[in-house]
Design a protein around this motif. Structure first.
Motif, PDB file in Angstrom:
ATOM      1  N   TYR A   2       0.859  -1.181   0.000  1.00  0.00           N
ATOM      2  CA  TYR A   2       0.000   0.000   0.000  1.00  0.00           C
ATOM      3  C   TYR A   2       0.898   1.233   0.000  1.00  0.00           C
ATOM      4  O   TYR A   2       1.847   1.316   0.768  1.00  0.00           O
ATOM      5  CB  TYR A   2      -0.905  -0.004   1.235  1.00  0.00           C
ATOM      6  CG  TYR A   2      -1.872   1.124   1.240  1.00  0.00           C
ATOM      7  CD1 TYR A   2      -2.979   1.117   0.409  1.00  0.00           C
ATOM      8  CD2 TYR A   2      -1.680   2.214   2.064  1.00  0.00           C
ATOM      9  CE1 TYR A   2      -3.869   2.170   0.396  1.00  0.00           C
ATOM     10  CE2 TYR A   2      -2.563   3.268   2.061  1.00  0.00           C
ATOM     11  CZ  TYR A   2      -3.655   3.246   1.236  1.00  0.00           C
ATOM     12  OH  TYR A   2      -4.536   4.293   1.227  1.00  0.00           O
ATOM     13  N   ASP A  41      -2.898   0.468  -3.812  1.00  0.00           N
ATOM     14  CA  ASP A  41      -2.100  -0.756  -3.788  1.00  0.00           C
ATOM     15  C   ASP A  41      -1.285  -0.860  -5.061  1.00  0.00           C
ATOM     16  O   ASP A  41      -1.782  -0.559  -6.149  1.00  0.00           O
ATOM     17  CB  ASP A  41      -3.014  -1.978  -3.665  1.00  0.00           C
ATOM     18  CG  ASP A  41      -3.628  -2.092  -2.282  1.00  0.00           C
ATOM     19  OD1 ASP A  41      -2.857  -2.075  -1.298  1.00  0.00           O
ATOM     20  OD2 ASP A  41      -4.856  -2.204  -2.180  1.00  0.00           O
ATOM     21  N   ARG A  71       3.024  -2.716   4.132  1.00  0.00           N
ATOM     22  CA  ARG A  71       2.686  -4.035   3.588  1.00  0.00           C
ATOM     23  C   ARG A  71       1.244  -4.091   3.109  1.00  0.00           C
ATOM     24  O   ARG A  71       0.934  -4.713   2.116  1.00  0.00           O
ATOM     25  CB  ARG A  71       2.875  -5.116   4.653  1.00  0.00           C
ATOM     26  CG  ARG A  71       4.308  -5.357   5.011  1.00  0.00           C
ATOM     27  CD  ARG A  71       4.380  -6.405   6.059  1.00  0.00           C
ATOM     28  NE  ARG A  71       3.745  -5.886   7.276  1.00  0.00           N
ATOM     29  CZ  ARG A  71       3.854  -6.412   8.469  1.00  0.00           C
ATOM     30  NH1 ARG A  71       4.531  -7.510   8.625  1.00  0.00           N
ATOM     31  NH2 ARG A  71       3.282  -5.874   9.509  1.00  0.00           N
ATOM     32  N   ASP A  72       0.369  -3.405   3.845  1.00  0.00           N
ATOM     33  CA  ASP A  72      -1.057  -3.495   3.552  1.00  0.00           C
ATOM     34  C   ASP A  72      -1.745  -2.271   4.139  1.00  0.00           C
ATOM     35  O   ASP A  72      -1.293  -1.718   5.137  1.00  0.00           O
ATOM     36  CB  ASP A  72      -1.626  -4.770   4.189  1.00  0.00           C
ATOM     37  CG  ASP A  72      -2.979  -5.138   3.657  1.00  0.00           C
ATOM     38  OD1 ASP A  72      -3.908  -4.322   3.772  1.00  0.00           O
ATOM     39  OD2 ASP A  72      -3.117  -6.249   3.106  1.00  0.00           O
ATOM     40  N   GLN A  73      -2.852  -1.875   3.537  1.00  0.00           N
ATOM     41  CA  GLN A  73      -3.592  -0.703   4.021  1.00  0.00           C
ATOM     42  C   GLN A  73      -4.069  -0.899   5.456  1.00  0.00           C
ATOM     43  O   GLN A  73      -4.172   0.053   6.211  1.00  0.00           O
ATOM     44  CB  GLN A  73      -4.782  -0.418   3.107  1.00  0.00           C
ATOM     45  CG  GLN A  73      -5.529   0.831   3.489  1.00  0.00           C
ATOM     46  CD  GLN A  73      -6.663   1.164   2.533  1.00  0.00           C
ATOM     47  OE1 GLN A  73      -6.908   0.448   1.578  1.00  0.00           O
ATOM     48  NE2 GLN A  73      -7.346   2.245   2.797  1.00  0.00           N
ATOM     49  N   LYS A  74      -4.343  -2.147   5.860  1.00  0.00           N
ATOM     50  CA  LYS A  74      -4.855  -2.388   7.211  1.00  0.00           C
ATOM     51  C   LYS A  74      -3.848  -2.007   8.291  1.00  0.00           C
ATOM     52  O   LYS A  74      -4.210  -1.829   9.447  1.00  0.00           O
ATOM     53  CB  LYS A  74      -5.292  -3.841   7.377  1.00  0.00           C
ATOM     54  CG  LYS A  74      -4.165  -4.838   7.396  1.00  0.00           C
ATOM     55  CD  LYS A  74      -4.688  -6.240   7.556  1.00  0.00           C
ATOM     56  CE  LYS A  74      -3.536  -7.238   7.593  1.00  0.00           C
ATOM     57  NZ  LYS A  74      -3.995  -8.590   7.743  1.00  0.00           N
TER      58      LYS A  74
END
Length: 92
Positions: A2, A41, A71-74
């Motif tokens: 992300y 992403d 690594r990730d939007q979360k």
């Protein structure tokens, strides 16, 4: 991964021509969220392609571009302070 991308182009005579080109490159890979801010992403190969395209336009002595990645939007907390952009407001 992300990505949040932020750029600042000096708006001199040359910068006026560069600014729309940088915007168009970023828009090709990411979502435009505010003025010169994009997010989304990306795969590593997309990131490499975007970097190569932007290196044609970003002047190292005048302009700046910052890429934040996760690594990730979360893993990223996002808060709006003020007006929250409604992406559906552009639809008729």
């Amino acid at each position: 991964m992300y990505v949040i991308l932020v750029y600042d182009i000096v708006v001199d005579d040359e910068g006026k021509k560069i600014l729309p080109k940088v915007f168009k490159c970023c828009k090709k890979y990411l979502s435009h969220i505010q003025n010169s801010v994009f997010e989304g992403d990306m795969t590593p190969s997309q990131m490499m392609a975007l970097r190569m395209e932007l290196q044609k336009w970003i002047r190292k002595d005048k302009d700046s571009l910052i890429v934040f990645s996760s690594r990730d939007q979360k893993w990223l907390q996002k808060e709006f302070w003020g007006k929250e952009e409604d992406r559906t407001s552009r639809f008729l």
